[in-house]
Scaffold this motif. Structure first.
Motif, PDB file in Angstrom:
ATOM      1  N   LEU A   2     -28.716 -14.929 -23.003  1.00 34.59           N
ATOM      2  CA  LEU A   2     -29.268 -13.921 -22.097  1.00 34.59           C
ATOM      3  C   LEU A   2     -29.485 -12.595 -22.792  1.00 34.59           C
ATOM      4  O   LEU A   2     -30.343 -11.815 -22.408  1.00 34.59           O
ATOM      5  N   ARG A   3     -28.695 -12.333 -23.831  1.00 29.71           N
ATOM      6  CA  ARG A   3     -28.865 -11.068 -24.541  1.00 29.71           C
ATOM      7  C   ARG A   3     -30.282 -10.976 -25.090  1.00 29.71           C
ATOM      8  O   ARG A   3     -30.904  -9.917 -25.057  1.00 29.71           O
ATOM      9  N   LYS A  12     -32.548 -10.165 -22.324  1.00 33.80           N
ATOM     10  CA  LYS A  12     -32.347  -8.767 -21.953  1.00 33.80           C
ATOM     11  C   LYS A  12     -33.135  -7.859 -22.888  1.00 33.80           C
ATOM     12  O   LYS A  12     -33.836  -6.956 -22.437  1.00 33.80           O
ATOM     13  N   LEU A  49     -41.782  -8.564 -23.677  1.00 37.36           N
ATOM     14  CA  LEU A  49     -42.464  -8.959 -22.444  1.00 37.36           C
ATOM     15  C   LEU A  49     -43.798  -8.227 -22.313  1.00 37.36           C
ATOM     16  O   LEU A  49     -44.766  -8.764 -21.802  1.00 37.36           O
ATOM     17  N   ARG A  50     -43.835  -6.983 -22.796  1.00 36.42           N
ATOM     18  CA  ARG A  50     -45.071  -6.209 -22.723  1.00 36.42           C
ATOM     19  C   ARG A  50     -46.015  -6.586 -23.866  1.00 36.42           C
ATOM     20  O   ARG A  50     -47.218  -6.598 -23.703  1.00 36.42           O
ATOM     21  N   PHE A 104     -36.911  -8.300 -22.164  1.00 31.99           N
ATOM     22  CA  PHE A 104     -37.418  -7.911 -20.845  1.00 31.99           C
ATOM     23  C   PHE A 104     -37.090  -6.458 -20.499  1.00 31.99           C
ATOM     24  O   PHE A 104     -37.854  -5.817 -19.802  1.00 31.99           O
ATOM     25  N   LEU A 105     -35.949  -6.000 -20.936  1.00 31.34           N
ATOM     26  CA  LEU A 105     -35.470  -4.723 -20.405  1.00 31.34           C
ATOM     27  C   LEU A 105     -35.620  -3.570 -21.374  1.00 31.34           C
ATOM     28  O   LEU A 105     -35.859  -2.446 -20.965  1.00 31.34           O
TER      29      LEU A 105
END
Lengths: 512, 504
Positions: B445-446, B449, B382-383, B452-453
């Motif tokens: 979703l993994r 995750k 995401l970054r 994003f996380l």
């Protein structure tokens, strides 16, 4: 069939989403500005939602402030963008606006990825408002599912403890529930004589859906919907996601979860299970009340054993939401006319639990910001250092255990009045849960606020003015409902009237 | 062969000619940008011809443009159904060509061949959607498969060679089996034309004791399904999928997973809904079984994957299962023509194309820069690449079936078609389908995750060239568009599916 386009609801529902979009494109970048921007938007949305509530006229059209646009129209699929409020949803819209503002104010201390945080919080608010106002099944389901993504990210990014585990658990449970709902919605849609996703046509007494033409047996449809809403409510035995999610979510997440998202489950039960399947609700009332009683008692017993403040409140939610099921079960009254006490109680419980638990979580959040612990044995004697916060905590606790003149009492007494006529033994059993509630709430308050104060808490200060805003708002609403409940109950009664009169007409409109 | 007939097959001719042209152009110039531009712009010709045919169809009001000479009359059906797939395949191949812009630059040679093979394969896919006779079906299938096998082996490494080899050998075996089924069918009915097969089967005695009325028909249907199953990548013919997906060049995998799958389903729909129309009470059970198997195997095995391309391999198996639910939704209580199974399949294919292309384009772009397809290397994406990460996340959410995305609408549509049949077995199939969607949420979703996380290991920012970004953007917009305003596509799918139901 409600038509027209008023526009107020659309603005109310999508204002937070627009704000999220503005944040996403970088309109506001400075962290401090973002916070006040968020507060301003949430306050505006609260004002709008209060206007919605105020404009709702009792005894008028069943669905008011309707916004309708054609969305999908083909030979086989008809769906519309259809928003509207009735007596059941108008108060819940106001509740969402209220807790949305509270959630923003308790998030002022967030310093990590602030912009994203408020984006997701706003998306969440739009989704919840959408669920309460959507009157088209496809739109309803759309909002129902959209809400998952922001909540998942709020818990897993800004949460504490085992946040990724809890977020995933929350998500899988809810998605599993909504998967069943999807089957039910699709089955209702393809049932002969329906052919559209319009909920208002199904809600009329003797509406478009009846047993002889349903694609699946009506009982199956009833339970498919019930599972989805029961997971969200949550009721025993599908409640296990709730303590984890509540405990690990950031304060605003907990407030939104407990305050409004659990209410989506209760709202669904009233709107769909009671509204569209009255006969099945009556038929299965015993099982539903039994589930409710188990939730009340099991939740209360487990709550007694908790040492983490948030976990304690989370389990108490399981116990309190059980009352919603008991209230629903009151429709199985034998002999004599059905009063609206039980159903109104269930609806009231949604509102009052939203404000009470919201206040409890806000208080715990403020407390945690200073103490960095929620472990009850570590706390004690805080009333002396934080008198205002402790006062709010006390009010919330007292309301939670059902003290008269506070809001919790109103909904509980209505539920018991209603349910006693149908299931006296089970109702008496569930009153035990209230006694247990007095036990765990008073014990918790005593151990955190009173008693000897460990020396390390000597430097605590009371809540800041910013933190006091949500506290004040919630205290006012709790007292206002407790002292003069009629302004709210009358609206709920108006919304529930078609259901109740349907029963009293011997379900005449609904062919056997 | 008359001029009118030439006009009817002009889109296919134009496509093949374009493939040749690109290969020749590669001899003249070595500029990648020129090849990409030529391949992309050249698609305008078949697209324009198809559009012209569509206008003709609309103005004449007929269901099909009837050829004048028998060569084309009985082999290809130029109807709305075929044109629907023409546009879908052309759009997919166009976007894949754009995305290949960055990818092929790393290849020293054979760039022209890369695009040429892709376009040739697309020609085969378009023919598959139009073919209405067994031999042309077979030829179209082979025309599709052989270039893809070459493309799968395109990279100079062992995994890619393995992918190509597996695709070729398993493809050959399955088409041999299918050919046997065709021979049996011809022997039983005396024709290779689907419409005549339908008449012959309807006239043959339906004993009622034995499914399909005759052992020969039963066997031929099963053997045909083996061949089609390979192309649809449905279980239990899915063995090649994960290896090919992992080893083959990523843009080719995107193309394979979307266009090739769409063409295979076009074929299945035409063969079963027209050729086996009389037997629809029998074969839907078979397809329902395949659907349940595909969904469950695909989703369960995908959970364990660490390589994102492999994970998408299993995901595509699962989605083949969902689509088969729609194919199986043929018999409706009362009125056969009331089934909206076929139109739901068409809509799902478009919705899936949008979502899967978005996902794969992001993977192409990211994989190209970080030289890895391991999910854990997507940490902090995401970054590093916000645009690509958000597009990929959108696609993953769509693949779960969460609104407001294309596949959400598609799933509603397909499940509605299934429940609409009134068969309790189909209702169970829908339950299996939605439970599978929940399982799939876990592995999709993994990836979100991780992106994003999790904190990034490297902080260098990534991005693609403008054609790549345009392709990602267009595909992602389609995901949203079909989720929010699907009306136009619903209508197009409904109209395209009419030819399948008219006979019944």
């Amino acid at each position: 069939m409600p038509t027209g386009f008023n526009g107020l609801l659309t603005v109310t529902v999508f204002l937070p989403a627009v704000a999220a979009l503005l944040l996403a494109v970088g309109l506001v970048r400075d962290v401090r500005h973002i916070r006040w921007f968020a507060a301003a938007v949430a306050a505006a949305d609260l004002v709008l939602s209060v206007i919605v509530f105020a404009l709702f006229q009792r005894g008028g059209e069943r669905f008011q402030l309707v916004d309708r646009l054609d969305w999908i129209t083909t030979d086989t699929v008809q769906a519309s963008y259809l928003l509207g409020v009735d007596g059941i949803s108008a108060p819940l819209v106001m509740l969402t606006g209220l807790l949305g503002l509270c959630a923003v104010f308790v998030s002022f201390h967030i310093s990590n990825r602030v912009r994203e945080y408020f984006i997701w919080l706003f998306v969440l608010q739009t989704a919840v408002l959408g669920v309460f106002t959507a009157l088209d099944f496809l739109l309803f389901f759309l909002f129902w599912e959209i809400e998952l993504v922001p909540m998942y990210l709020l818990i897993s990014t800004w949460g504490t403890g085992r946040r990724e585990y809890s977020a995933m658990k929350f998500l899988i449970f809810t998605i599993l529930g909504s998967a069943f709902m999807l089957v039910a919605i699709v089955a209702v849609f393809v049932s002969a004589g329906v052919g559209s996703f319009d909920m208002t046509r199904l809600l009329e007494p003797g509406g478009a859906l009846d047993a002889s033409r349903a694609a699946l047996p009506m009982g199956v449809l009833f339970w498919l919907f019930f599972i989805a809403f029961a997971v969200k409510l949550p009721t025993w035995p599908v409640h296990t996601w709730l303590p984890d999610a509540h405990t690990d979510a950031p304060t605003a997440g907990s407030v939104m979860l407990a305050g409004v998202m659990l209410k989506m489950g209760g709202y669904g039960l009233l709107r769909v299970n009671a509204g569209m399947f009255p006969e099945q609700l009556q038929q299965f009332a015993m099982a539903i009340v039994a589930l409710g009683v188990i939730s009340v008692l099991y939740g209360a017993v487990v709550t007694l054993r908790q040492t983490d403040l948030k976990r304690l409140i989370a389990y108490s939610s399981v116990s309190h939401m059980g009352l919603v099921l008991i209230g629903l079960g009151s429709v199985a009254v034998v002999g004599g006319a059905l009063t609206d006490a039980g159903l109104t109680g269930a609806a009231m419980q949604l509102f009052t639990h939203g404000t009470i638990t919201g206040l409890l979580f806000v208080a715990v959040g403020i407390l945690y910001e200073q103490t960095h612990t929620r472990h009850i044995p570590d706390l004690g004697g805080l009333a002396n250092r934080m008198p205002i916060l402790s006062g709010a905590f006390l009010i919330a606790g007292a309301a939670s255990l059902g003290l008269p003149l506070l809001s919790g009492f109103v909904s509980e007494i209505l539920v018991f009045f209603g349910a006693f006529r149908a299931f006296p033994a089970l109702t008496i059993l569930s009153v035990l849960g209230i006694i247990l509630a007095a036990g765990y709430i008073l014990w918790m308050l005593q151990r955190t606020l009173f008693g000897p104060r460990p020396a390390r808490w000597d430097n605590l200060t009371d809540a800041s003015p910013v933190e006091l805003v949500p506290v004040a708002l919630l205290v006012i609403s709790i007292v206002a409902v407790g002292v003069y409940p009629a302004w709210l109950t009358e609206v709920f009664r108006d919304g529930l009237e078609p259901i109740v009169s349907g029963y009293n007409a011997g379900l005449a409109g609904i062919p056997k | 062969m008359t001029a009118y007939d030439l006009y009817l097959i002009a889109p296919y001719l134009a496509m093949a000619a374009l493939a040749m042209l690109v290969i020749v152009a590669d001899l003249v110039t070595r500029r990648t940008g020129f090849l990409v531009g030529l391949s992309f712009a050249g698609l305008a010709a078949p697209a324009a011809l198809s559009a012209w045919q569509l206008v003709d169809l609309t103005s004449s009001g007929a269901t099909e443009l009837t050829a004048e000479s028998s060569v084309i009359l009985y082999t290809l059906s130029i109807d709305r159904f075929a044109l629907f797939f023409n546009f879908l395949i052309l759009a997919s191949v166009g976007l894949v060509v754009l995305v290949s812009n960055d990818y092929v630059r790393r290849m020293e040679r054979l760039q022209g061949e890369y695009f040429g093979l892709m376009l040739l394969s697309a020609t085969g896919m378009m023919l598959m959607a139009a073919a209405s006779e067994l031999i042309s079906i077979y030829i179209a299938l082979e025309l599709t498969t052989l270039p893809l096998a070459a493309l799968a082996a395109f990279l100079p490494n062992a995994r890619s060679s393995e992918a190509g080899m597996k695709f070729l050998i398993i493809g050959a075996i399955s088409s041999a089996v299918m050919l046997y089924g065709m021979a049996l069918l011809y022997g039983f009915t005396g024709s290779t034309r689907l419409d005549e097969i339908a008449v012959a089967l309807a006239a043959s005695p339906q004993s009622g004791v034995l499914p399909f009325g005759s052992m020969a028909v039963l066997l031929s249907v099963v053997l045909l399904l083996v061949g089609f199953g390979f192309k649809m990548s449905a279980a239990p013919f899915q063995m090649w999928v994960p290896d090919v997906y992992e080893g083959a060049p990523t843009p080719m995998v995107a193309f394979l997973s979307v266009a090739s799958k769409a063409a295979a389903f076009a074929l299945v729909l035409r063969v079963f809904y027209i050729g086996f129309d009389a037997l629809d009470g029998d074969w839907w059970v078979l397809l329902a079984g395949l659907a349940a198997l595909s969904m469950t195997i695909g989703n369960l095995v995908a959970i364990a994957q660490r390589n994102i391309k492999r994970m998408f391999g299993y995901s595509t198996i699962a989605h083949a299962g969902y689509i088969l639910v729609g194919v199986a939704a043929v018999t409706t209580v009362g009125d056969d023509s009331a089934s909206f199974g076929p139109s739901s399949v068409l809509f799902y294919l478009v919705a899936y194309a949008a979502a899967n292309l978005t996902a794969f384009f992001a993977i192409v772009c990211i994989g190209n820069r970080i030289n890895s397809d391991e999910i854990e290397d997507y940490a902090g994406m995401l970054r590093r690449a916000p645009f690509l990460a958000i597009a990929l996340a959108l696609a993953l959410i769509a693949l779960i079936g969460v609104p407001p995305t294309s596949i959400f609408m598609a799933k509603i549509y397909i499940f509605a078609a299934a429940i609409n049949t009134g068969e309790s077995l189909m209702t169970w199939l829908v339950i299996i389908g939605v439970v599978n969607s929940v399982i799939s949420a876990y592995y999709y979703l993994r990836v979100i995750k991780v992106m994003f996380l999790q904190p990034a290991i490297h902080t260098e920012r990534l991005g693609g060239s403008w054609p790549v970004n345009v392709a990602v953007g267009v595909a992602a917009l389609c995901v949203i568009w079909l989720g929010v305003a699907p009306v136009a596509m619903f209508r197009a799918a409904e109209r395209a599916a009419v030819v399948l139901l008219a006979g019944g």
